[in-house]
Design a protein around this motif. Structure first.
Motif, short mmCIF file in Angstrom:
data_model
loop_
_atom_site.label_atom_id
_atom_site.label_comp_id
_atom_site.label_asym_id
_atom_site.label_seq_id
_atom_site.Cartn_x
_atom_site.Cartn_y
_atom_site.Cartn_z
N LEU A 1 2.71 10.70 -3.94
CA LEU A 1 2.20 11.32 -2.72
C LEU A 1 3.33 11.56 -1.73
O LEU A 1 4.21 10.71 -1.56
CB LEU A 1 1.13 10.43 -2.08
N ARG B 1 0.74 10.53 2.48
CA ARG B 1 0.60 9.07 2.51
C ARG B 1 0.12 8.62 3.89
O ARG B 1 -0.75 7.76 4.00
CB ARG B 1 1.93 8.39 2.20
N ALA C 1 1.31 4.15 -2.99
CA ALA C 1 1.16 5.58 -2.76
C ALA C 1 2.41 6.34 -3.20
O ALA C 1 2.32 7.45 -3.74
CB ALA C 1 0.89 5.84 -1.27
N GLN D 1 0.83 -1.20 0.00
CA GLN D 1 0.00 0.00 0.00
C GLN D 1 0.87 1.26 0.00
O GLN D 1 0.59 2.23 -0.71
CB GLN D 1 -0.91 -0.01 1.24
N ARG E 1 -3.68 9.97 4.29
CA ARG E 1 -4.72 9.50 3.37
C ARG E 1 -4.69 8.01 3.10
O ARG E 1 -5.72 7.43 2.73
CB ARG E 1 -4.56 10.25 2.03
N ILE E 2 -3.55 7.37 3.27
CA ILE E 2 -3.43 5.96 2.92
C ILE E 2 -3.22 5.09 4.15
O ILE E 2 -3.94 4.11 4.39
CB ILE E 2 -2.26 5.73 1.92
#
Length: 283
Positions: free
Chosen positions: A191, A196, A186, A182, A199-200
Motif C-alpha cells: 500500500l 496507508r 500495510a 500495523q 485506510r489503515i
C-alpha cells in the motif's frame, strides 16, 4: 472362632457433622460518604432555590428574549462559525501533522514553526492583527483589503489558523498511537503512503483523536464569542446589542449562557456516541 455379637464392643456412631453456617456479607458502612452527599445535595438545592427565587435574575426577561429573532440569528452565526472553523482547522491541521512527521527536514521545520507561532500568540491578538491587515497590505490582487476581508472573513481566517495549530498536534498524537506493526503490515501489502494513512492509520488513530477533538469543538464553540470584539454579530454580540439598549445586562447574559450550555450538552452527547463507535473492538 467367631465372637458373638453380644461380646463385641459396641461402636458408638460418630455424631453428624455440624453444617457450616452460610457466610453473610455485611456491607461496609459508608457513613462519611452519605453525610457528605447529603450536605452537597442540600447546598446544591439551596443554590438552585436561591437562583430561581432571586428576582434580580429577571427570569421573565430571560424568557422574553430567549427565542427572539436577533438572538437566534446570532446563535446561527455562532454555530456556522464553529462548524466552518473546525472543518477548515482540522483539514489544515492534518496537513501540518503529516508535514511534522515527514522525512523532509524542510517540511518538518515549516510544520513545527507554524505550530509554534500560532500556539504562542493569543487568539485575540491574532484576530486584531487580521482585522487591521489593511494597514500592511491595502490591496491584495488588486482588491482593497477593506472590501476583501470583512469581519466574518477575518473571524474565519483568525480562528481557523489558530485551531489548525492545535488540531495538528491532536492528529499527530493519534497517528503516533497506532502500533508500528500495523504500518509495517500495510507496507508489506504494497500500500502506498497516502493509502496507508487513509485506510489503515487514521481509522485506528480516531480512538485517540476523537476525545481531544471533541474538547476542541466545545472550546471553539465558546471561543467564537471572542469575535464580538471585531463586531461580528454572533450570539454574545447579539445579546450585547440588546442590553446596551435596554440596560438589562444580567438577564441577557443568562440568555447567552443557557444557549451555550444547551448546545454544549448536545455536542457532548454526540461526542460520547462517536467515541463509543470508534472504541468497538478495543475493549
Amino acid at each position: 472362632m467367631s465372637a458373638s455379637s453380644d461380646t463385641l464392643p459396641q461402636l458408638s456412631q460418630a455424631p453428624p457433622a455440624a453444617e457450616d453456617p452460610v457466610p453473610r456479607i455485611v456491607p461496609v458502612r459508608r457513613t462519611g460518604q452519605w453525610v457528605a452527599a447529603t450536605l452537597v445535595a442540600l447546598l446544591l438545592a439551596g443554590a438552585v432555590t436561591s437562583v430561581v427565587r432571586n428576582d434580580a435574575f429577571q427570569w421573565g426577561v430571560v424568557g422574553d428574549y430567549f427565542a427572539t429573532t436577533a438572538v437566534l440569528r446570532g446563535l446561527g452565526l455562532t454555530l456556522w462559525l464553529t462548524a466552518a472553523v473546525m472543518v477548515l482547522g482540522f483539514a489544515l491541521g492534518t496537513l501540518l501533522a503529516v508535514m511534522r512527521m515527514s522525512a523532509n527536514p524542510v517540511l518538518r521545520a515549516v510544520g513545527w514553526g507554524y505550530i509554534w507561532l500560532f500556539r504562542s500568540t493569543p487568539i485575540l491578538v491574532q484576530l486584531l492583527f487580521w482585522f487591521n491587515i489593511g494597514a500592511l497590505y491595502p490591496q491584495i490582487l488588486g482588491v482593497r483589503t477593506v472590501n476583501l476581508l470583512g469581519p466574518v472573513t477575518v473571524a474565519i481566517i483568525g480562528l481557523t489558523l489558530h485551531e489548525a495549530a492545535y488540531a495538528a498536534e491532536v492528529v499527530r498524537g493519534g497517528i503516533l498511537s497506532v502500533g508500528r506493526g500495523q504500518i509495517e503490515a500495510a507496507e508489506s501489502l504494497g500500500l502506498g503512503r497516502w493509502r496507508r494513512l487513509r485506510r489503515i492509520v487514521l481509522p485506528q488513530a480516531m480512538r485517540s483523536i476523537v476525545p481531544p477533538a471533541g474538547n476542541m469543538l466545545i472550546g471553539t464553540l465558546k471561543g467564537t464569542s471572542i469575535v464580538s470584539v471585531i463586531a461580528v454579530q454572533d450570539l454574545l454580540y447579539s445579546v450585547q446589542l440588546v442590553y446596551h439598549r435596554t440596560y438589562q445586562v444580567i438577564p441577557l447574559l443568562l440568555v447567552a449562557t443557557i444557549w451555550y450550555a444547551a448546545v454544549t450538552s448536545v455536542l457532548s452527547a454526540g461526542q460520547h456516541y462517536i467515541e463509543r463507535h470508534y472504541a468497538r473492538g478495543a475493549r
